[in-house]
Enzyme design. Structure first.
Site, PDB file in Angstrom:
ATOM      1  N   ASP A   1       0.848  -1.202   0.000  1.00  0.00           N
ATOM      2  CA  ASP A   1       0.000   0.000   0.000  1.00  0.00           C
ATOM      3  C   ASP A   1       0.882   1.251   0.000  1.00  0.00           C
ATOM      4  O   ASP A   1       2.097   1.179   0.184  1.00  0.00           O
ATOM      5  CB  ASP A   1      -0.967  -0.022   1.207  1.00  0.00           C
ATOM      6  CG  ASP A   1      -0.230   0.043   2.543  1.00  0.00           C
ATOM      7  OD1 ASP A   1       0.522   1.027   2.758  1.00  0.00           O
ATOM      8  OD2 ASP A   1      -0.408  -0.869   3.376  1.00  0.00           O
TER       9      ASP A   1
ATOM     10  N   HIS B   1       8.731  -5.316  -1.405  1.00  0.00           N
ATOM     11  CA  HIS B   1       7.866  -6.319  -2.029  1.00  0.00           C
ATOM     12  C   HIS B   1       7.005  -5.735  -3.151  1.00  0.00           C
ATOM     13  O   HIS B   1       5.990  -6.316  -3.519  1.00  0.00           O
ATOM     14  CB  HIS B   1       6.962  -6.987  -0.978  1.00  0.00           C
ATOM     15  CG  HIS B   1       7.711  -7.890  -0.036  1.00  0.00           C
ATOM     16  ND1 HIS B   1       7.178  -8.392   1.131  1.00  0.00           N
ATOM     17  CD2 HIS B   1       8.986  -8.386  -0.088  1.00  0.00           C
ATOM     18  CE1 HIS B   1       8.080  -9.154   1.755  1.00  0.00           C
ATOM     19  NE2 HIS B   1       9.182  -9.156   1.039  1.00  0.00           N
TER      20      HIS B   1
ATOM     21  N   GLY C   1       4.923  -4.175  13.256  1.00  0.00           N
ATOM     22  CA  GLY C   1       3.782  -4.859  12.642  1.00  0.00           C
ATOM     23  C   GLY C   1       4.120  -5.930  11.640  1.00  0.00           C
ATOM     24  O   GLY C   1       3.476  -6.024  10.599  1.00  0.00           O
TER      25      GLY C   1
END
Ligand code: APR
Length: 236
Positions: free
Chosen positions: A97, A112, A178
């Site tokens: 994102d 990624h 996270g």
């Protein structure tokens, strides 16, 4: 005992957990993305070769969800860190994102790939892409219909590894936010940074596979832990 010196060089690794509170699903939770979709089907080059329509549909959905999401206080805090921290900083994200960028961060590296990027297999051009790829749009550069999501799938080489290892070699603080520590090479960054003398800190909802490799782990939500940590750094 470790002598505390001023922090001049920070490398941050983020994963799906930092975007969870923006409504984007993580991968390995009970309601995670990999519960609904076998990884081999939607996140490998072989899966794409077998059923390109299915894979395009999966990433068309991801792209629409990214566009509908908003940065949360954790992304915004890292944006503030980027603006106000005078030293070296690199935010390496496994996320596809663009919420770090929309949260104001500039020094971001997408190891990624990016959900909002399309990669033409005919001419190798990359294009910012907000719509669908499933309906077979032509590449704006060469006109061929050969675009795939610009995502690093399992079995493919993550992007810009040289830059990442250079940054890890000179970091004096490595912070992981996270991420479950299940996927290499990102899962090995903590050991790399540590071997090079960096202090290591983990901010995560729960203990991860790599927790024991960190000097310190703080458990909680990213939207609480990250702004508090950024305050600490900017005050110090
Ligand atoms: N705040 C902080 N951490 C959270 C939150 C939250 N609100 N919600 C979930 N987490 C934590 C989870 O506890 C978990 O440890 O985030 C982590 C997410 O782990 P994964 O779902 O495994 O995601 P990630 O580590 O980013 O996955 C790495 O795997 O499938 C691939 O390419 C994909 O980049 C991805 C890679």
């Amino acid at each position: 005992m470790r002598v505390m010196t001023a922090i001049r060089n920070i490398v941050i690794l983020t994963g799906a957990g930092i975007s969870a509170e923006s409504g984007l699903r993580t991968f390995r939770a009970e309601d995670g993305l990999w519960e609904d979709h076998p990884v081999e089907e939607v996140a490998t080059p072989e899966g794409f070769a077998r059923d390109p329509a299915l894979v395009q549909r999966f990433y068309d959905e991801r792209r629409a969800q990214i566009r509908a999401a908003f940065p949360n206080p954790a992304h915004e805090a890292l944006g503030r860190l980027d603006r106000e921290f005078a030293g070296e900083l690199l935010i390496v994200t496994q996320n596809i994102d663009d919420l770090h960028e929309r949260g104001g961060a500039r020094r971001v590296l997408h190891m990624h790939g990016e959900g909002l990027s399309a990669w033409c297999q005919a001419c190798d051009a990359r294009h910012r892409w907000e719509g669908a790829l499933g309906d077979g749009p032509a590449c704006p550069a060469c006109g061929e219909v050969a675009m795939r999501p610009d995502i690093v799938w399992f079995g493919e080489m993550p992007y810009r590894m040289d830059e990442i290892f250079d940054a890890l070699a000179s970091a004096d603080l490595f912070v992981s936010i996270g991420t479950s520590g299940a996927v290499y090479p990102a899962a090995g960054f903590v050991q790399q940074a540590s071997a090079n003398g960096a202090r290591t800190l983990e901010l995560n909802l729960e203990e991860s596979l790599g927790s024991r490799n960190f000097d310190e782990t703080r458990l909680g939500t990213a939207s609480e832990l990250v702004p508090a940590w950024v305050d600490e750094i900017l005050r110090s």
